[in-house]
Design an enzyme around this catalytic site. Structure first.
Site, short mmCIF file in Angstrom:
data_model
loop_
_atom_site.label_atom_id
_atom_site.label_comp_id
_atom_site.label_asym_id
_atom_site.label_seq_id
_atom_site.Cartn_x
_atom_site.Cartn_y
_atom_site.Cartn_z
N TYR A 114 26.10 28.96 -21.94
CA TYR A 114 25.63 28.09 -23.02
C TYR A 114 26.25 28.58 -24.31
O TYR A 114 26.27 29.78 -24.59
CB TYR A 114 24.10 28.15 -23.13
CG TYR A 114 23.57 27.40 -24.34
CD1 TYR A 114 23.11 26.09 -24.22
CD2 TYR A 114 23.55 27.99 -25.60
CE1 TYR A 114 22.64 25.39 -25.32
CE2 TYR A 114 23.10 27.29 -26.72
CZ TYR A 114 22.65 26.01 -26.57
OH TYR A 114 22.20 25.30 -27.66
N GLU B 20 27.15 21.69 -29.47
CA GLU B 20 26.52 22.39 -28.34
C GLU B 20 27.30 22.10 -27.06
O GLU B 20 27.61 20.94 -26.77
CB GLU B 20 25.07 21.91 -28.17
CG GLU B 20 24.33 22.62 -27.06
CD GLU B 20 22.94 22.05 -26.82
OE1 GLU B 20 22.82 20.87 -26.42
OE2 GLU B 20 21.96 22.78 -27.07
#
Ligand code: ADP
Ligand code: MG
Length: 386
Positions: free
Chosen positions: A109, A197
């Site tokens: 992530y 993101e």
């Protein structure tokens, strides 16, 4: 402003951030044609909506045979996807990203986000990719590494290296990682993003870093200097009432309450919302009709407010500074002739010629209540809606 994954990936490619090859498709034929141009045996078909969580909701499909792509596309297009981020009403799938299926060795992530609190750009990274970062933060906060970058100095390679080592990334990918963070940071700054993101960012079986998902938000206030980003706007994904308000120069944000507010000036609008809450109800919207509210804007504002089925009452709170109160009163009276106002209406006008305006409203024969002060108005509308 949000953009789609396929648009974000096109932007990534321009910034040398590796993404799988893929194409957007609007119908099954285009999806099949796109798949036929891709090199990998496995094709991934992904619903393009402005919300994450598509995988678990059935919005990301794997085609082991290329010949299946058209039928998968057929099944996905027109479907209402309900994910934790769409709300219970879901979102209709109108376009697809058809891309190469990639061999995943590890999902990570990574995100860059503007942090107003520290006036810095913060990197959030984790080895727990593919999961919601909020979940990781709740259950294993030790798996999250953060780095705060001073925008005056900018991102430095040594910072990226430190984060990479903390995450325990294999040495084969550290160089790619450091460069990729730099490219993402440059994109963030150059395009006035507020968040980027990537979840998951993957390490392939061949030890290559690649962005499998891409979410980018931009600062609305900076859009005027980015024509290329403005072109990404997808009105299908935005609230139609907000779009209509913007077209008429109104600042409108839909909220969840029942009291529609029509106010001039953002500060007064905020105060009005606070006072409605204090009086025991919730505002249905933020609406700033602007300092120079005219008859036309008042009429348009009524139409927008009343198209929201949650609105059970309307509170007009306008200060006549630039515009005189009796003109606003005239606007309300005219609007009421054309728009049927079938919910309680409380009007508070203050400022230049407020007295005359009150008299006009009282004599108009309209079914409305005139209020004297902000607090008086808020109490009256809340009582009438109850
Ligand atoms: P969402 O976050 O909306 O669920 P993602 O783009 O993250 O959508 O996709 C969900 C999952 O599907 C990913 O975590 C990944 O495991 C898999 N996936 C997505 N794109 C690909 C691809 N091109 N190749 C292989 N797997 C993929
Ligand atoms: Mg994702």
């Amino acid at each position: 402003m949000n953009i789609h994954e396929y648009q974000a990936k096109a932007l990534f490619a321009k910034y040398q951030i590796p993404v799988p090859n893929g194409k957007v498709a609007f119908n099954p034929q285009e999806a099949q044609a796109a798949a036929d141009t891709l090199a990998t045996p496995i094709t991934v078909v992904k619903a393009q909506i402005h919300a994450g969580g598509r995988g678990k909701a059935g919005g990301v499909k794997l085609a082991k045979n290329k010949s299946d792509v058209a039928s998968i596309a057929q099944e996905l297009l027109g479907k209402i996807l309900i994910t934790p981020q769409t709300g219970p009403q879901g979102k209709e799938v109108k376009k697809l990203l058809v891309e190469e299926g990639v061999d995943i060795a590890k999902e990570l992530y990574v995100s860059w986000v503007a942090d107003r609190g520290t006036a810095s750009i913060v990197l959030i990274a984790s080895t727990e990719g593919g999961m919601e970062i909020e979940e990781v933060a709740a259950h294993s906060p030790d798996k999250i590494v953060k780095l705060s970058v001073d925008p005056v100095i900018g991102y430095q390679a040594h910072q990226g290296r430190t984060v990479g080592f903390k995450l325990g990334l294999p040495k084969e990918v550290i160089g790619q990682w450091v460069a990729m963070l730099g490219n993402l940071y440059r994109l963030f700054i150059e395009k006035d993003a507020s968040q980027i993101e990537i979840n998951p960012l993957i390490i392939t079986k061949q030890n290559k870093l690649m962005a499998l998902d891409a979410k980018v938000n931009f600062d609305d206030n900076a859009l005027l200097r980015h024509e290329d980003i403005r072109a990404f706007r997808d009105l299908d994904e935005e609230d139609p009432l907000e779009t209509r308000a913007t077209a008429h120069g109104l600042n409108y944000v839909k909220l969840d309450g029942t009291i529609g507010c029509m106010v001039n000036g953002a500060g007064l609008a905020m105060a009005t919302m606070d006072v409605i809450k204090l009086a025991g109800a919730e505002p249905a919207n933020f609406l700033d009709v602007g300092g120079g509210a005219s008859k036309e804007t008042v009429k348009e504002a009524f139409q927008i407010l009343l198209s929201d089925p949650n609105v059970k009452g309307v509170f007009v709170n306008i200060f006549g500074g630039i515009v005189r109160c009796e003109r606003i009163a005239g606007g309300i009276i005219e609007a009421a002739k054309e728009v049927s106002i079938n919910v309680p209406l409380v009007v508070r006008l203050e400022g230049t010629n407020a007295k005359e305006a009150k008299q006009m409203l009282a004599e108009s024969g309209l079914n409305l209540t005139v209020a004297d002060t902000l607090w008086d108005g808020a109490q009256k509308i809340v009582a009438q809606v109850r």
